[in-house]
Design a protein around this motif. Structure first.
Motif, PDB file in Angstrom:
ATOM      1  N   ASP A   1      -7.886  -0.845  14.750  1.00 58.36           N
ATOM      2  CA  ASP A   1      -6.734  -0.736  13.852  1.00 58.36           C
ATOM      3  C   ASP A   1      -7.144  -0.182  12.493  1.00 58.36           C
ATOM      4  O   ASP A   1      -6.475   0.703  11.941  1.00 58.36           O
ATOM      5  CB  ASP A   1      -6.083  -2.109  13.687  1.00 58.36           C
ATOM      6  N   LEU A   2      -8.262  -0.675  11.963  1.00 60.99           N
ATOM      7  CA  LEU A   2      -8.733  -0.197  10.660  1.00 60.99           C
ATOM      8  C   LEU A   2      -9.205   1.254  10.729  1.00 60.99           C
ATOM      9  O   LEU A   2      -8.907   2.071   9.848  1.00 60.99           O
ATOM     10  CB  LEU A   2      -9.873  -1.092  10.168  1.00 60.99           C
ATOM     11  N   ILE A   3      -9.948   1.576  11.772  1.00 59.45           N
ATOM     12  CA  ILE A   3     -10.473   2.935  11.923  1.00 59.45           C
ATOM     13  C   ILE A   3      -9.345   3.945  12.068  1.00 59.45           C
ATOM     14  O   ILE A   3      -9.382   5.035  11.470  1.00 59.45           O
ATOM     15  CB  ILE A   3     -11.427   2.992  13.134  1.00 59.45           C
ATOM     16  N   GLU A   4      -8.344   3.595  12.850  1.00 57.05           N
ATOM     17  CA  GLU A   4      -7.251   4.535  13.096  1.00 57.05           C
ATOM     18  C   GLU A   4      -6.372   4.743  11.873  1.00 57.05           C
ATOM     19  O   GLU A   4      -5.622   5.725  11.804  1.00 57.05           O
ATOM     20  CB  GLU A   4      -6.419   4.046  14.282  1.00 57.05           C
ATOM     21  N   ARG A   5      -6.453   3.868  10.897  1.00 54.27           N
ATOM     22  CA  ARG A   5      -5.713   4.056   9.658  1.00 54.27           C
ATOM     23  C   ARG A   5      -6.365   5.095   8.757  1.00 54.27           C
ATOM     24  O   ARG A   5      -5.718   5.621   7.840  1.00 54.27           O
ATOM     25  CB  ARG A   5      -5.589   2.721   8.903  1.00 54.27           C
ATOM     26  N   GLU A   6      -7.661   5.367   8.993  1.00 59.78           N
ATOM     27  CA  GLU A   6      -8.373   6.360   8.179  1.00 59.78           C
ATOM     28  C   GLU A   6      -9.154   7.305   9.089  1.00 59.78           C
ATOM     29  O   GLU A   6     -10.388   7.293   9.113  1.00 59.78           O
ATOM     30  CB  GLU A   6      -9.301   5.656   7.190  1.00 59.78           C
ATOM     31  N   PRO A   7      -8.458   8.132   9.867  1.00 61.53           N
ATOM     32  CA  PRO A   7      -9.129   8.996  10.851  1.00 61.53           C
ATOM     33  C   PRO A   7     -10.067  10.029  10.229  1.00 61.53           C
ATOM     34  O   PRO A   7     -10.961  10.524  10.922  1.00 61.53           O
ATOM     35  CB  PRO A   7      -7.955   9.665  11.574  1.00 61.53           C
ATOM     36  N   ASP A   8      -9.859  10.364   8.966  1.00 55.50           N
ATOM     37  CA  ASP A   8     -10.739  11.337   8.316  1.00 55.50           C
ATOM     38  C   ASP A   8     -12.038  10.711   7.823  1.00 55.50           C
ATOM     39  O   ASP A   8     -12.953  11.416   7.387  1.00 55.50           O
ATOM     40  CB  ASP A   8     -10.026  11.992   7.129  1.00 55.50           C
ATOM     41  N   ARG A   9     -12.109   9.377   7.907  1.00 56.59           N
ATOM     42  CA  ARG A   9     -13.279   8.665   7.387  1.00 56.59           C
ATOM     43  C   ARG A   9     -14.243   8.237   8.490  1.00 56.59           C
ATOM     44  O   ARG A   9     -15.431   8.042   8.236  1.00 56.59           O
ATOM     45  CB  ARG A   9     -12.800   7.437   6.608  1.00 56.59           C
TER      46      ARG A   9
ATOM     47  N   THR B   1     -10.053  -8.341   7.453  1.00 57.57           N
ATOM     48  CA  THR B   1     -10.659  -8.385   6.115  1.00 57.57           C
ATOM     49  C   THR B   1     -12.187  -8.354   6.185  1.00 57.57           C
ATOM     50  O   THR B   1     -12.810  -7.481   5.565  1.00 57.57           O
ATOM     51  CB  THR B   1     -10.167  -9.622   5.347  1.00 57.57           C
ATOM     52  N   PRO B   2     -12.860  -9.258   6.918  1.00 55.53           N
ATOM     53  CA  PRO B   2     -14.324  -9.153   6.995  1.00 55.53           C
ATOM     54  C   PRO B   2     -14.804  -7.899   7.717  1.00 55.53           C
ATOM     55  O   PRO B   2     -15.842  -7.331   7.360  1.00 55.53           O
ATOM     56  CB  PRO B   2     -14.746 -10.425   7.738  1.00 55.53           C
ATOM     57  N   ILE B   3     -14.065  -7.439   8.723  1.00 51.11           N
ATOM     58  CA  ILE B   3     -14.466  -6.208   9.414  1.00 51.11           C
ATOM     59  C   ILE B   3     -14.418  -5.033   8.445  1.00 51.11           C
ATOM     60  O   ILE B   3     -15.328  -4.194   8.420  1.00 51.11           O
ATOM     61  CB  ILE B   3     -13.569  -5.953  10.643  1.00 51.11           C
ATOM     62  N   ALA B   4     -13.359  -4.960   7.646  1.00 47.41           N
ATOM     63  CA  ALA B   4     -13.244  -3.875   6.665  1.00 47.41           C
ATOM     64  C   ALA B   4     -14.393  -3.919   5.666  1.00 47.41           C
ATOM     65  O   ALA B   4     -14.913  -2.871   5.250  1.00 47.41           O
ATOM     66  CB  ALA B   4     -11.904  -3.973   5.931  1.00 47.41           C
ATOM     67  N   HIS B   5     -14.796  -5.135   5.289  1.00 43.62           N
ATOM     68  CA  HIS B   5     -15.923  -5.246   4.363  1.00 43.62           C
ATOM     69  C   HIS B   5     -17.182  -4.630   4.951  1.00 43.62           C
ATOM     70  O   HIS B   5     -17.930  -3.930   4.262  1.00 43.62           O
ATOM     71  CB  HIS B   5     -16.163  -6.712   4.014  1.00 43.62           C
ATOM     72  N   THR B   6     -17.425  -4.854   6.243  1.00 43.15           N
ATOM     73  CA  THR B   6     -18.624  -4.291   6.863  1.00 43.15           C
ATOM     74  C   THR B   6     -18.475  -2.798   7.133  1.00 43.15           C
ATOM     75  O   THR B   6     -19.453  -2.061   7.070  1.00 43.15           O
ATOM     76  CB  THR B   6     -18.945  -5.008   8.190  1.00 43.15           C
ATOM     77  N   LEU B   7     -17.253  -2.352   7.437  1.00 37.26           N
ATOM     78  CA  LEU B   7     -17.026  -0.924   7.690  1.00 37.26           C
ATOM     79  C   LEU B   7     -17.311  -0.091   6.444  1.00 37.26           C
ATOM     80  O   LEU B   7     -17.888   0.997   6.530  1.00 37.26           O
ATOM     81  CB  LEU B   7     -15.581  -0.698   8.125  1.00 37.26           C
ATOM     82  N   ALA B   8     -16.888  -0.592   5.305  1.00 36.77           N
ATOM     83  CA  ALA B   8     -17.027   0.188   4.064  1.00 36.77           C
ATOM     84  C   ALA B   8     -18.300  -0.132   3.293  1.00 36.77           C
ATOM     85  O   ALA B   8     -18.678   0.623   2.399  1.00 36.77           O
ATOM     86  CB  ALA B   8     -15.816  -0.071   3.163  1.00 36.77           C
ATOM     87  N   TRP B   9     -18.961  -1.238   3.616  1.00 37.11           N
ATOM     88  CA  TRP B   9     -20.107  -1.710   2.841  1.00 37.11           C
ATOM     89  C   TRP B   9     -21.130  -0.588   2.596  1.00 37.11           C
ATOM     90  O   TRP B   9     -21.423   0.190   3.498  1.00 37.11           O
ATOM     91  CB  TRP B   9     -20.777  -2.876   3.574  1.00 37.11           C
ATOM     92  N   PRO B  10     -21.621  -0.494   1.333  1.00 40.76           N
ATOM     93  CA  PRO B  10     -21.431  -1.376   0.164  1.00 40.76           C
ATOM     94  C   PRO B  10     -20.195  -1.058  -0.668  1.00 40.76           C
ATOM     95  O   PRO B  10     -20.057  -1.560  -1.780  1.00 40.76           O
ATOM     96  CB  PRO B  10     -22.708  -1.138  -0.641  1.00 40.76           C
TER      97      PRO B  10
ATOM     98  N   ARG C   1     -15.741  -0.634  -0.717  1.00 33.69           N
ATOM     99  CA  ARG C   1     -14.581  -1.382  -0.250  1.00 33.69           C
ATOM    100  C   ARG C   1     -13.563  -0.392   0.308  1.00 33.69           C
ATOM    101  O   ARG C   1     -13.560   0.784  -0.048  1.00 33.69           O
ATOM    102  CB  ARG C   1     -13.933  -2.176  -1.392  1.00 33.69           C
ATOM    103  N   MET C   2     -12.694  -0.875   1.200  1.00 34.42           N
ATOM    104  CA  MET C   2     -11.638  -0.036   1.738  1.00 34.42           C
ATOM    105  C   MET C   2     -10.344  -0.829   1.793  1.00 34.42           C
ATOM    106  O   MET C   2     -10.355  -2.065   1.840  1.00 34.42           O
ATOM    107  CB  MET C   2     -12.000   0.483   3.135  1.00 34.42           C
TER     108      MET C   2
END
Length: 385
Positions: free
Chosen positions: A19-27, A265-274, A276-277
């Motif tokens: 769900d998080l990845i598909e919200r930002e397909p260019d990332r 929320t925690p998944i997004a933290h690890t996806l964008a770390w260090p 935020r997204m």
């Protein structure tokens, strides 16, 4: 663009990650997705994200997966070797979300690539913590926790000065039977046990939460991830699941991470770390929440907490035995073969009657896991209803 592999893409953590990845397909660019046998969800996710490789662990499902992906250009595979190939894809970021000890080898394969590996399933660190950490150190892989509690600690813990940390406090919702007596819990049904009051999770994890074994496994995992003495890791019941964990420092400052009970929320933290997204979660409304309650856990009514701490203190093979026996017992409960209270009883019996040598490799851990499962399975027969 960050390349991503999701091991366990059709479970609750995997779908939250998608769900998080598909919200930002260019990332993000998806390299590989795996599932056990849910061909429909796996194929749909692979097509939506234009994944390069889709794998089912159950080889019997491979023909159906090939048919579902026909004409898409997405490679497909089935079985353990294909799962290992997906894990070894060399992605920048790999989500390890395969439930149970089945996730151990794939996580290790991802670590061998030296990228960022996110641990969402507790079992690899519980069963093979020393082996996993040694491999990460050798390959230079970065391990990030996606469990809401451990991710909260990660955000509050000063890893550069661990001696300044006095305590880690893991919060626990208490599950659906927090206020039930032992006698009441004798009659717990499967439907009651999988209905968590706050979180949306798979059946196995929901039962673990109901027995509090989930928190016991998290206790062991925290001891693996953070350099602090075992007796300085505490557990507190927090029914609202708003504070996900706390870190108490020597000067009396206690840092807490708060957020909604949503794994994104925690998944997004690890996806964008260090970094935020953004996530789709609404801002936390403390006025609407109104109050935050805390109480001490009861290891008598919930013996899984005691069993986990004993396994942590004993070390060696005991955490792997604890985890294996629990998986067998929970599966028996899900199959309605044993009662709710028998889960902890089977784990305790298995832990007390098996004392192998300390494992020094993944294969050694898996051998211990297999033997513990046999012993636990024999005990299940004694309780079978």
């Amino acid at each position: 663009m960050k390349t991503v592999t999701i091991l366990g893409a059709t479970g609750s953590v995997g779908t939250s990650t998608l769900d998080l990845i598909e919200r930002e397909p260019d990332r993000f660019r998806v390299v590989a997705l795996t599932a056990n046998c849910d061909v429909t969800k796996l194929a749909a996710a692979a097509i939506r994200t234009q994944a390069e490789f889709a794998v089912v662990a159950d080889e019997k499902c491979l023909p159906a997966l090939r048919e579902a992906l026909a004409g898409t250009g997405i490679r497909s595979g089935g079985g353990g070797e294909a799962i290992a190939e997906a894990a070894s894809s060399g992605a920048d970021w790999t989500m390890g979300a395969i439930v149970g000890c089945a996730g151990l080898k794939p996580v290790m394969a991802a670590i061998e690539q030296g990228g960022t590996v996110v641990i969402a399933n507790k079992e690899p660190l519980v069963s093979a913590g020393d082996v996993i950490l040694a491999a990460a150190k050798r390959t230079g892989a970065t391990l990030l926790p996606a469990d809401s509690e451990h991710n909260a600690i990660f955000q509050c813990f000063d890893a550069t000065r661990p001696e300044r940390v006095r305590r880690i406090i893991l919060t626990c919702s208490g599950g659906p039977f927090r206020d039930w007596t032992t006698e009441q819990m004798r009659g717990v049904t499967l439907e009651q046990a999988v209905k968590h009051p706050n979180w949306s999770m798979g059946a196995k994890i929901s039962v673990d939460s109901a027995t509090c074994m989930n928190k016991g496994l998290e206790l062991i995992e925290a001891a693996r991830l953070f350099p602090i003495a075992h007796d300085r890791i505490e557990i507190v019941i927090h029914p609202q699941s708003v504070i996900h964990s706390l870190v108490d420092h020597v000067d009396g400052s206690v840092l807490a991470q708060l957020g909604p009970p949503d794994m994104r929320t925690p998944i997004a933290h690890t996806l964008a770390w260090p970094d935020r997204m953004a996530t789709p979660m609404a801002p936390l409304d403390l006025v609407a929440i109104g109050r935050l309650d805390f109480e001490a856990p009861d290891p008598v009514r919930f013996p899984a907490l005691r069993l986990a701490r004993e396994a942590l203190d004993a070390g060696g093979a005991r955490p792997a035995i604890l985890n294996a026996a629990n998986e067998v017992a929970v599966e028996a409960f899900l199959q309605r073969r044993i009662g709710f209270l028998e889960i902890a009883a089977i784990v305790e019996h298995t832990s007390s009657c098996y004392d192998p040598a300390v494992p020094d490799s993944v294969d050694a851990v898996l051998a211990i896991d297999a033997e513990a499962r046999i012993l636990a399975g024999e005990r299940v027969k004694d309780y079978a209803v």
